[in-house]
Design an enzyme around this catalytic site. Structure first.
Site, PDB file in Angstrom:
ATOM      1  N   ILE A 129     -28.361  -7.849  28.250  1.00  0.00           N
ATOM      2  CA  ILE A 129     -29.605  -7.306  28.800  1.00  0.00           C
ATOM      3  C   ILE A 129     -30.426  -8.468  29.344  1.00  0.00           C
ATOM      4  CG2 ILE A 129     -31.681  -5.970  28.333  1.00  0.00           C
ATOM      5  CD1 ILE A 129     -30.291  -4.763  25.911  1.00  0.00           C
ATOM      6  N   ASP A 130     -30.552  -8.539  30.662  1.00  0.00           N
ATOM      7  CA  ASP A 130     -31.422  -9.529  31.289  1.00  0.00           C
ATOM      8  C   ASP A 130     -32.816  -8.923  31.406  1.00  0.00           C
ATOM      9  OD1 ASP A 130     -29.271 -11.281  31.650  1.00  0.00           O
ATOM     10  OD2 ASP A 130     -28.738 -10.350  33.565  1.00  0.00           O
ATOM     11  N   VAL A 131     -33.820  -9.676  31.034  1.00  0.00           N
ATOM     12  CA  VAL A 131     -35.185  -9.149  30.992  1.00  0.00           C
ATOM     13  C   VAL A 131     -36.114 -10.037  31.811  1.00  0.00           C
ATOM     14  CG1 VAL A 131     -37.127  -8.517  29.505  1.00  0.00           C
ATOM     15  CG2 VAL A 131     -34.776  -8.200  28.694  1.00  0.00           C
TER      16      VAL A 131
END
Length: 255
Positions: A129-131
């Site tokens: 998950i890139d945030v």
């Protein structure tokens, strides 16, 4: 005695190692097989290899390179990049990977995580998950191929992935990437306490204390880092390093 894992994360671009800052300004730092040999000698816990161009170029991480990594390494390793089919997962596992990481494809095909977990077992399937914060400073899941936030909150997406059977989550802050200014502790803590699957923190590590903080305050199951293990000194000279097992035991045994 149990301690949280500490995992070097190595980025691949055209089968060479690169380092980024906030997902940009990629700098070539060397040959991946040479890095594997050095991390073997230094007794790293695990390795993560992510091909950062694979999805954009409509291909998977090179199984032949994964085979070479598998032939050299004495430790478990995870690979990711462009994975969008059960067949590609099978090829990567046969090449030697213990786990396969899925990122971009899961954003548009969330049911694929369930299919992969049912086919190969949850412990084999990792999601990243890139945030990144949007214009209103709200944390959202980021699509690195399109270069934009998705409207999904990290928490709701993490829960969706967990419900679909993912075995592990890598949570990465785009803003912290390559800065060596510390992990996004609040972000990781929020996700780690909301799901029952292990969470690996990635992005921003610059010191042993950052590692300790992310597994204590951030509740991460593992701390992953790139720059800390490939750079040395204020000029960021390339030098592969990894702390001694005794150092990590002392740092993390009570974490």
């Amino acid at each position: 005695m149990y301690r949280p894992r500490v995992i070097p994360c190595l980025l691949l671009q055209h089968n060479g190692l690169v380092k980024s800052v906030q997902f940009a300004n990629h700098r070539y730092i060397g040959d991946p097989i040479n890095a594997v040999r050095l991390f073997n000698d230094l007794r790293a816990d695990e390795l993560i290899f992510l091909d950062i161009r694979a999805s954009a170029e409509n291909r998977t991480i090179d199984p032949a390179l994964v085979q070479k990594i598998g032939d050299e390494t004495n430790m478990p390793f995870t690979v990711g990049g462009g994975v969008r089919s059960l067949k590609s997962i099978e090829l990567l596992i046969k090449a030697g990977a213990e786990r396969v990481c899925i990122n971009t494809y899961a954003l548009t095909h969330p049911a694929f995580i369930r299919e992969a977990a049912e086919e190969f077992g949850s412990s084999t399937i990792v999601a990243c998950i890139d945030v990144k914060r949007n214009w209103w400073k709200k944390e959202q899941v980021y699509d690195h191929v399109r270069g934009q936030t998705t409207g999904l909150t990290p928490l709701e997406y993490a829960r969706q992935l967990a419900d679909n059977g993912v075995g592990e989550l890598i949570v990465q802050s785009v803003e912290q990437d390559g800065t060596m200014a510390g992990y996004a502790v609040d972000l990781v803590q929020k996700i780690a306490t909301a799901v029952e699957v292990p969470v690996v923190a990635l992005g921003g590590c610059g010191s042993f204390q950052d590692i300790r903080r992310i597994v204590t305050e951030g509740r991460a199951s593992a701390a992953s880092a790139g720059s800390m293990f490939v750079y040395h000194g204020p000029r960021r000279a390339v030098l592969i390093s990894f702390p001694a097992q005794s150092e990590l035991q002392q740092l993390l045994s009570k974490a």
